[in-house]
Design an enzyme around this catalytic site. Sequence first.
Site, PDB file in Angstrom:
ATOM      1  CG  MET A  30      -2.424   3.563  -7.117  1.00  0.00           C
ATOM      2  SD  MET A  30      -1.982   2.263  -8.281  1.00  0.00           S
ATOM      3  CE  MET A  30      -2.735   0.846  -7.531  1.00  0.00           C
ATOM      4  CB  ALA A  32     -10.456   2.639  -5.027  1.00  0.00           C
ATOM      5  CG  HIS A  37      -6.518   4.929   0.850  1.00  0.00           C
ATOM      6  ND1 HIS A  37      -7.470   4.065   0.367  1.00  0.00           N
ATOM      7  CD2 HIS A  37      -5.377   4.646   0.185  1.00  0.00           C
ATOM      8  CE1 HIS A  37      -6.931   3.300  -0.561  1.00  0.00           C
ATOM      9  NE2 HIS A  37      -5.664   3.619  -0.689  1.00  0.00           N
ATOM     10  CD  GLN A 153       3.586   0.732  -2.510  1.00  0.00           C
ATOM     11  OE1 GLN A 153       3.231   0.378  -3.612  1.00  0.00           O
ATOM     12  NE2 GLN A 153       2.777   1.388  -1.687  1.00  0.00           N
ATOM     13  CB  SER A 189      -7.043  -4.306   0.121  1.00  0.00           C
ATOM     14  OG  SER A 189      -6.766  -4.331  -1.270  1.00  0.00           O
ATOM     15  CB  SER A 190      -8.611  -0.398  -3.490  1.00  0.00           C
ATOM     16  OG  SER A 190      -8.132   0.696  -2.754  1.00  0.00           O
ATOM     17  NE  ARG A 191      -5.297  -5.199  -7.064  1.00  0.00           N
ATOM     18  CZ  ARG A 191      -4.137  -4.532  -7.050  1.00  0.00           C
ATOM     19  NH1 ARG A 191      -3.469  -4.377  -5.923  1.00  0.00           N
ATOM     20  NH2 ARG A 191      -3.641  -4.018  -8.162  1.00  0.00           N
TER      21      ARG A 191
HETATM   22  O1  PAF Z   1       0.241   1.925  -2.774  1.00  0.00           O
HETATM   23  C1  PAF Z   1      -0.223   2.494  -3.777  1.00  0.00           C
HETATM   24  O2  PAF Z   1      -1.395   2.880  -3.824  1.00  0.00           O
HETATM   25  C2  PAF Z   1       0.675   2.720  -4.993  1.00  0.00           C
HETATM   26  O3  PAF Z   1       1.526   1.650  -5.194  1.00  0.00           O
HETATM   27  C3  PAF Z   1       1.445   4.047  -4.951  1.00  0.00           C
HETATM   28  C4  PAF Z   1       2.415   4.106  -3.781  1.00  0.00           C
HETATM   29  C5  PAF Z   1       0.474   5.215  -4.851  1.00  0.00           C
HETATM   30  C6  PAF Z   1       2.270   4.218  -6.231  1.00  0.00           C
HETATM   31  O4  PAF Z   1       1.469   4.193  -7.365  1.00  0.00           O
END
Ligand code: PAF
Length: 284
Positions: A30, A32, A37, A153, A189-191
Site C-alpha cells: 500500500m 509508504a 518492503h 493476512q 510498519s508504515s503506521r
Molecule cells: O499488507 C498490505 O500492505 C495490504 O494489506 C495488501 C496485501 C497490499 C493488500 O492491500
Amino acid sequence: MQTASTLKMLRRSLGALRNEGGTIALVPTMGALHEGHLTLMRDAKSACDHVVASIFVNPTQFGPNEDLDAYPRQLAEDSAMLESEGVSLLWAPTVEEMYPKGFATSISVSKVSEGFCGADRPGHFDGVATVVCKLFNQVQPDKAFFGEKDYQQLAVIRTMARDLDLTFPHADAIVGVPTVREADGLAMSSRNRYLTPEDRERAATLPRAMQEAIARIEDGQNVTRTLAALEDELLGAGFDRVDYAELADASSLERLDTRSSGPARLLVAARIGGTRLIDNMAVT
Ligand code: PAF
C-alpha cells in the site's frame, strides 16, 4: 522501471516483460515504503527474473473509523525507492480502475480470518482477500511475497489461494518474509510514523515483552497467566489498550490455552496514542 496506472498499460508492460522470458514475482503493497518492503523486493528479486510491485491503498480493507484518509501516500518517493531496488514494473492503479462502477464481488475466507485482527476489524480480511485475488489475476505472477508482520493476512491469502486452486501464483508459491525490525526491536510498519517520540520509545516494550512471554511459555509456564502478565506489562508501559495477546497454532491460527507440540505463534495487537500496532513471533 515502467509504471502502469491502468489495466491497459499493465497488460502492455507485462506483455513486454513476458517476451523477455523468465519468471515474475509480485510484491503487493500500500506504499509508504520502508526497509521491510524493500526486503520483500530484494527477496523477490533473488527468487525471480522480474519484480512487479503494486502500490494501492485499498479502501475496502479500511473500516469506517480507520485511517484511510490519513494513510501516507508518497508515490514519487516510493517509485524512486523501487527503481533503485531494480523493480521492473510498478502497478499503481486508481480506486476507479480497481473498483469500476458496478463492482459487486467479495471474497470471504472464513475461520482463519475470524479471530485476532478479524474480530477487531470487521470486513478487513474480505477487503484484503478480494484485492489480493484481483492483483494475482491482473499480474499472474509465478511467486508473490508478503511480510510475516501481517501474519494473519498471510494465512488468509494462503488459504484463499489453496481453496480457490489459484495457479498464478500457486498457494505454495506465496512466500512469507520474516519481519524486519528497528534497532530496538519494534517491527517496521508504515503506521509507526504516527507515533510521537515518547510513544515511539514506549512502543519498543511490545517486542521486548513478547520475547519475555515466549521465554516463559517455552519454559513450560502457564500460558493464560503469561499472556495476562504480558497484557499488564504493556498497559503499565503506557499502551492504552491491548486488543489481543494470544498464543495460536502457527498455521490454522486456532487459539491455544496450553503449549502444544506443533509450531505456535504469539500474536499481539495493542494501541498506543491512537495508533494500533501489531506484532507476532514464533514459539518453538
Ligand atoms: O499488507 C498490505 O500492505 C495490504 O494489506 C495488501 C496485501 C497490499 C493488500 O492491500
